[in-house]
Scaffold this motif. Structure first.
Motif, PDB file in Angstrom:
ATOM      1  N   GLU A   1       0.685  -1.172   0.268  1.00 27.05           N
ATOM      2  CA  GLU A   1      -0.054   0.216  -0.084  1.00 27.05           C
ATOM      3  C   GLU A   1       0.742   1.252  -0.036  1.00 27.05           C
ATOM      4  O   GLU A   1       0.499   2.443  -0.558  1.00 27.05           O
ATOM      5  N   GLN A   2       1.965   1.228   0.642  1.00 29.18           N
ATOM      6  CA  GLN A   2       3.049   2.214   0.707  1.00 29.18           C
ATOM      7  C   GLN A   2       3.894   2.368  -0.503  1.00 29.18           C
ATOM      8  O   GLN A   2       4.631   3.141  -0.832  1.00 29.18           O
ATOM      9  N   GLY A   3       3.721   1.212  -1.521  1.00 31.12           N
ATOM     10  CA  GLY A   3       4.473   1.347  -2.895  1.00 31.12           C
ATOM     11  C   GLY A   3       5.924   1.052  -2.393  1.00 31.12           C
ATOM     12  O   GLY A   3       7.037   1.138  -3.165  1.00 31.12           O
ATOM     13  N   ARG A   4       6.084   0.068  -1.659  1.00 28.70           N
ATOM     14  CA  ARG A   4       7.270  -0.566  -0.992  1.00 28.70           C
ATOM     15  C   ARG A   4       7.365  -1.881  -1.123  1.00 28.70           C
ATOM     16  O   ARG A   4       8.249  -2.470  -0.371  1.00 28.70           O
ATOM     17  N   ALA A   5       6.626  -2.579  -1.771  1.00 23.79           N
ATOM     18  CA  ALA A   5       6.628  -3.960  -1.843  1.00 23.79           C
ATOM     19  C   ALA A   5       7.801  -4.647  -2.351  1.00 23.79           C
ATOM     20  O   ALA A   5       8.219  -5.861  -1.881  1.00 23.79           O
ATOM     21  N   ASP A   6       8.895  -3.936  -3.134  1.00 21.57           N
ATOM     22  CA  ASP A   6      10.088  -4.531  -3.370  1.00 21.57           C
ATOM     23  C   ASP A   6      11.256  -4.002  -2.929  1.00 21.57           C
ATOM     24  O   ASP A   6      12.391  -4.375  -3.262  1.00 21.57           O
ATOM     25  N   ASP A   7      10.984  -3.214  -1.691  1.00 21.84           N
ATOM     26  CA  ASP A   7      11.879  -2.579  -0.876  1.00 21.84           C
ATOM     27  C   ASP A   7      12.448  -3.770  -0.043  1.00 21.84           C
ATOM     28  O   ASP A   7      11.805  -4.443   0.401  1.00 21.84           O
ATOM     29  N   PRO A   8      13.819  -3.464   0.237  1.00 18.94           N
ATOM     30  CA  PRO A   8      14.416  -4.318   1.167  1.00 18.94           C
ATOM     31  C   PRO A   8      13.625  -4.197   2.572  1.00 18.94           C
ATOM     32  O   PRO A   8      13.488  -3.158   3.087  1.00 18.94           O
ATOM     33  N   PHE A   9      13.516  -5.103   3.410  1.00 22.80           N
ATOM     34  CA  PHE A   9      12.577  -5.119   4.523  1.00 22.80           C
ATOM     35  C   PHE A   9      12.876  -6.401   5.587  1.00 22.80           C
ATOM     36  O   PHE A   9      13.006  -7.426   5.007  1.00 22.80           O
ATOM     37  N   GLU A  10      13.490  -6.056   6.629  1.00 25.53           N
ATOM     38  CA  GLU A  10      13.659  -7.080   7.578  1.00 25.53           C
ATOM     39  C   GLU A  10      12.548  -7.372   8.501  1.00 25.53           C
ATOM     40  O   GLU A  10      11.712  -6.564   8.982  1.00 25.53           O
ATOM     41  N   TYR A  11      12.403  -8.957   8.928  1.00 28.66           N
ATOM     42  CA  TYR A  11      11.403  -9.408   9.573  1.00 28.66           C
ATOM     43  C   TYR A  11      12.199  -9.985  10.898  1.00 28.66           C
ATOM     44  O   TYR A  11      12.534 -11.261  10.695  1.00 28.66           O
ATOM     45  N   GLN A  12      12.536  -9.395  12.079  1.00 35.22           N
ATOM     46  CA  GLN A  12      13.014  -9.727  13.109  1.00 35.22           C
ATOM     47  C   GLN A  12      12.252 -10.616  13.915  1.00 35.22           C
ATOM     48  O   GLN A  12      11.234  -9.939  14.305  1.00 35.22           O
ATOM     49  N   ALA A  13      12.436 -11.829  14.574  1.00 38.81           N
ATOM     50  CA  ALA A  13      11.323 -12.623  15.292  1.00 38.81           C
ATOM     51  C   ALA A  13      11.928 -13.155  16.495  1.00 38.81           C
ATOM     52  O   ALA A  13      13.091 -13.759  16.543  1.00 38.81           O
ATOM     53  N   VAL A  14      11.165 -13.019  17.687  1.00 34.56           N
ATOM     54  CA  VAL A  14      11.422 -14.041  18.786  1.00 34.56           C
ATOM     55  C   VAL A  14      10.314 -14.691  18.734  1.00 34.56           C
ATOM     56  O   VAL A  14       9.210 -14.429  19.108  1.00 34.56           O
ATOM     57  N   CYS A  15      10.532 -15.843  18.036  1.00 34.43           N
ATOM     58  CA  CYS A  15       9.403 -17.039  18.033  1.00 34.43           C
ATOM     59  C   CYS A  15       9.640 -18.134  19.502  1.00 34.43           C
ATOM     60  O   CYS A  15      10.661 -18.350  19.686  1.00 34.43           O
ATOM     61  N   VAL A  16       8.483 -18.227  19.568  1.00 32.12           N
ATOM     62  CA  VAL A  16       8.268 -19.251  21.038  1.00 32.12           C
ATOM     63  C   VAL A  16       8.030 -20.650  21.011  1.00 32.12           C
ATOM     64  O   VAL A  16       7.904 -21.305  22.001  1.00 32.12           O
ATOM     65  N   ASP A  17       7.734 -20.997  19.576  1.00 30.59           N
ATOM     66  CA  ASP A  17       7.223 -22.201  19.410  1.00 30.59           C
ATOM     67  C   ASP A  17       7.834 -23.157  18.296  1.00 30.59           C
ATOM     68  O   ASP A  17       7.314 -24.102  17.828  1.00 30.59           O
TER      69      ASP A  17
END
Length: 291
Positions: A221-237
């Motif tokens: 929606e922001q026109g950033r679909a192809d921009d590099p983007f990090e998904y940092q996660a603390v996953c508990v399972d």
């Protein structure tokens, strides 16, 4: 996918050794938590535990994450550092820009700024900042940080912050990435709008999967679909090779972990077992994940 070592709540005299071991084991980064103080009584529940309780005490050790970055950066050469996450709502962004710029320069650009609004009214009140309209204030503070850290002579005239031309030198050697924390729709929209990535607190894999999918919608929606983007996660399972591969399939790009907990080693344990756990994780997880 990258792996990040969390150093939350560990004795401060262990941080240098933990950082060196993480670098040698192949970790990409170290995640630095933030806590200004422990309030004896609080006006609201902690938002990231099922019952709203805090899982640390008044005696739990914390260190300012910018100071920790400088200390650990001095004994390492490759590993990166980022706050996960620093509470921006109660801080002055002009002063913070000086601190962030210093950390980025002293580490040779190995620093990223994870940001959250902050959940505790007392942190705002005792730092002289209104709790009301905190989201709007944080949005403006992010603009101030970006402007100053970009280098050169700058000025800003907003609703909450107002200053004539100033310059902080030296500027960071490279652009400081910003990561936004928070699980609410408002936080996700902020991340999609202004950040280089998003950082989770403790979440289950299914929740991470749906949240990352929502973030991708918002980025588009922001026109950033192809921009590099990090998904940092603390996953508990989801743990072990299969669990981390499942996280990668869900869209996680950076796993935040504390390897010694898998061996039953506590936060206040001596550093030796923690170093062994870091080395073991590097051999049994990081090296094999990259094969």
């Amino acid at each position: 996918m990258k792996f990040t070592l969390s150093i939350a709540m560990n004795p401060l005299d262990q941080l240098g050794e933990l950082a060196r071991a993480a670098e040698e084991a192949g970790f990409a980064s170290i995640a630095l938590p933030d806590s200004l103080f422990y309030a004896e009584t609080v006006d609201t529940d902690y938002p990231y535990t099922p019952d709203g309780s805090r899982f640390w005490t008044a005696e739990t050790p914390w260190v300012d994450p910018l100071v920790a970055t400088a200390a650990m950066g001095a004994v390492t050469s490759r590993i990166h550092f980022y706050t996960s996450v620093l509470k921006l709502g109660s801080r002055n962004p002009v002063l913070l820009a000086r601190q962030v710029g210093s950390a980025a320069v002293l580490t040779g650009g190995r620093f990223g700024l994870g940001l959250g609004v902050g959940w505790l009214p007392q942190e705002f009140e005792y730092c002289g900042v209104p709790f009301e309209r905190r989201g709007k204030r944080v949005d403006e503070a992010i603009d101030v940080l970006r402007l100053i850290l970009g280098g050169g002579m700058v000025e800003y005239h907003g609703e909450f912050y107002d200053f004539d031309k100033i310059q902080m030198s030296p500027a960071p050697p490279s652009r400081v990435p910003f990561y936004i924390g928070g699980h609410t729709e408002v936080a996700l929209k902020r991340a999609a709008r202004v950040a280089d990535g998003w950082s989770s607190a403790m979440m289950k894999l299914d929740d991470l999967r749906s949240t990352i999918a929502r973030l991708k919608e918002l980025l588009a929606e922001q026109g950033r679909a192809d921009d590099p983007f990090e998904y940092q996660a603390v996953c508990v399972d989801a743990f072990g090779l299969d669990g981390y591969r499942a996280q990668a399939e869900a869209g996680v790009t950076d796993v935040i972990t504390m390897p010694w907990v898998f061996d039953g080693v506590g936060f206040d344990a001596p550093v030796g077992p923690k170093l062994e756990a870091i080395r073991k994780f590097g051999t049994e997880i990081i090296a094999k994940f990259e094969e």
